[in-house]
Design a protein around this motif. Sequence first.
Motif, mmCIF file in Angstrom:
data_model
loop_
_atom_site.group_PDB
_atom_site.id
_atom_site.type_symbol
_atom_site.label_atom_id
_atom_site.label_comp_id
_atom_site.label_asym_id
_atom_site.label_seq_id
_atom_site.Cartn_x
_atom_site.Cartn_y
_atom_site.Cartn_z
ATOM 1 N N SER A 35 0.864 -1.184 0.000
ATOM 2 C CA SER A 35 0.000 0.000 0.000
ATOM 3 C C SER A 35 0.897 1.228 0.000
ATOM 4 O O SER A 35 1.843 1.310 0.784
ATOM 5 N N LEU A 36 0.607 2.162 -0.906
ATOM 6 C CA LEU A 36 1.376 3.395 -1.032
ATOM 7 C C LEU A 36 0.410 4.577 -1.042
ATOM 8 O O LEU A 36 -0.737 4.441 -1.468
ATOM 9 N N ALA A 37 0.897 5.745 -0.602
ATOM 10 C CA ALA A 37 0.051 6.941 -0.592
ATOM 11 C C ALA A 37 0.906 8.174 -0.843
ATOM 12 O O ALA A 37 2.061 8.242 -0.410
ATOM 13 N N TRP A 38 0.317 9.133 -1.563
ATOM 14 C CA TRP A 38 0.981 10.402 -1.846
ATOM 15 C C TRP A 38 0.005 11.550 -1.641
ATOM 16 O O TRP A 38 -1.213 11.378 -1.754
ATOM 17 N N VAL A 39 0.558 12.725 -1.374
ATOM 18 C CA VAL A 39 -0.236 13.953 -1.367
ATOM 19 C C VAL A 39 0.370 14.899 -2.405
ATOM 20 O O VAL A 39 1.583 14.921 -2.596
ATOM 21 N N GLY A 77 -5.444 17.156 -1.549
ATOM 22 C CA GLY A 77 -5.792 15.930 -2.239
ATOM 23 C C GLY A 77 -5.067 14.761 -1.624
ATOM 24 O O GLY A 77 -4.299 14.896 -0.665
ATOM 25 N N PHE A 78 -5.286 13.588 -2.216
ATOM 26 C CA PHE A 78 -4.695 12.369 -1.676
ATOM 27 C C PHE A 78 -4.755 11.272 -2.739
ATOM 28 O O PHE A 78 -5.704 11.206 -3.520
ATOM 29 N N GLU A 79 -3.745 10.413 -2.736
ATOM 30 C CA GLU A 79 -3.774 9.206 -3.561
ATOM 31 C C GLU A 79 -3.448 8.008 -2.700
ATOM 32 O O GLU A 79 -2.451 7.994 -1.976
ATOM 33 N N VAL A 88 8.263 6.300 -5.908
ATOM 34 C CA VAL A 88 8.570 7.711 -5.658
ATOM 35 C C VAL A 88 8.309 8.078 -4.200
ATOM 36 O O VAL A 88 7.251 7.782 -3.646
ATOM 37 N N THR A 89 9.305 8.738 -3.604
ATOM 38 C CA THR A 89 9.148 9.284 -2.255
ATOM 39 C C THR A 89 8.998 10.800 -2.302
ATOM 40 O O THR A 89 8.283 11.375 -1.489
ATOM 41 N N ASP A 90 9.668 11.449 -3.262
ATOM 42 C CA ASP A 90 9.553 12.904 -3.402
ATOM 43 C C ASP A 90 9.683 13.288 -4.870
ATOM 44 O O ASP A 90 10.667 12.946 -5.529
ATOM 45 N N TYR A 91 8.658 13.982 -5.352
ATOM 46 C CA TYR A 91 8.634 14.501 -6.714
ATOM 47 C C TYR A 91 8.510 16.007 -6.545
ATOM 48 O O TYR A 91 7.404 16.530 -6.400
ATOM 49 N N GLY A 118 7.788 19.678 -5.999
ATOM 50 C CA GLY A 118 6.754 20.566 -6.511
ATOM 51 C C GLY A 118 5.476 19.874 -6.924
ATOM 52 O O GLY A 118 4.501 20.542 -7.258
ATOM 53 N N LEU A 119 5.464 18.538 -6.916
ATOM 54 C CA LEU A 119 4.272 17.827 -7.374
ATOM 55 C C LEU A 119 3.697 16.851 -6.344
ATOM 56 O O LEU A 119 2.520 16.916 -6.033
ATOM 57 N N PHE A 120 4.534 15.907 -5.830
ATOM 58 C CA PHE A 120 3.998 14.863 -4.948
ATOM 59 C C PHE A 120 5.008 14.521 -3.843
ATOM 60 O O PHE A 120 6.211 14.538 -4.084
ATOM 61 N N THR A 121 4.471 14.142 -2.690
ATOM 62 C CA THR A 121 5.272 13.619 -1.594
ATOM 63 C C THR A 121 4.596 12.367 -1.061
ATOM 64 O O THR A 121 3.370 12.363 -0.849
ATOM 65 N N ARG A 122 5.378 11.320 -0.854
ATOM 66 C CA ARG A 122 4.811 10.099 -0.310
ATOM 67 C C ARG A 122 4.577 10.264 1.189
ATOM 68 O O ARG A 122 5.366 10.922 1.875
#
Length: 192
Positions: free
Chosen positions: A7-11, A17-19, A180-183, A185-189
């Motif tokens: 299970s993985l999650a990003w904001v 928002g949330f994924e 991905v742990t850090d993208y 400007g776009l996403f953070t896990r």
Amino acid sequence: MPIITRSLAWVPSSRSGFEGLTLTLTPSGATAVGHITADPDDRDPERSTGFEVFYRIECDEAWRTRHVSVVENSTNRALELWSTGDGHWQGDDGRMLVALSDALDVDLSATPFSNTLPIRRIGLALGQSAEITTAYVDVPSLQVSADRQRYTRIAPSVYRYEALDGSFVRDVEVDDEGFVTDYPGLFTRVGR
């Protein structure tokens, strides 16, 4: 190899928002099932709308995308794509999508999981780079186009992603499995 579930999650960085994603790994491949919610982007409210997307990506044992389905809940738009794994794609109407020739990966614009697909498939050594074509799916419109990209492994856990049209470059941090742990400007896990 036993069946493994992650299970993985990003904001997102620019909006609320949330994924959440569940990834199932088997000897025959990987299946990702995700749910993304995003509020309108506060930095550009006139051009950015909120959305809710459910998606499923199926890959073979070599991490080549074989099937993609995406549903945008607020508009009931849906998309389904199939791939032979060697660059031939078919839409939900049965027609071949010649514009996607040579694409082995899908790139859903709203999820950093898309970056894991070529990272795992190509297996770059430190300092190596590779140019690829993806079947790019814009979220929330679900418009599909071919997108040329380059990945360069610049550190053990950092890949430089470049759009070959020169419009976008980011150094993306990943964990030991290529997630991905850090993208920037776009996403953070979030979570583990």
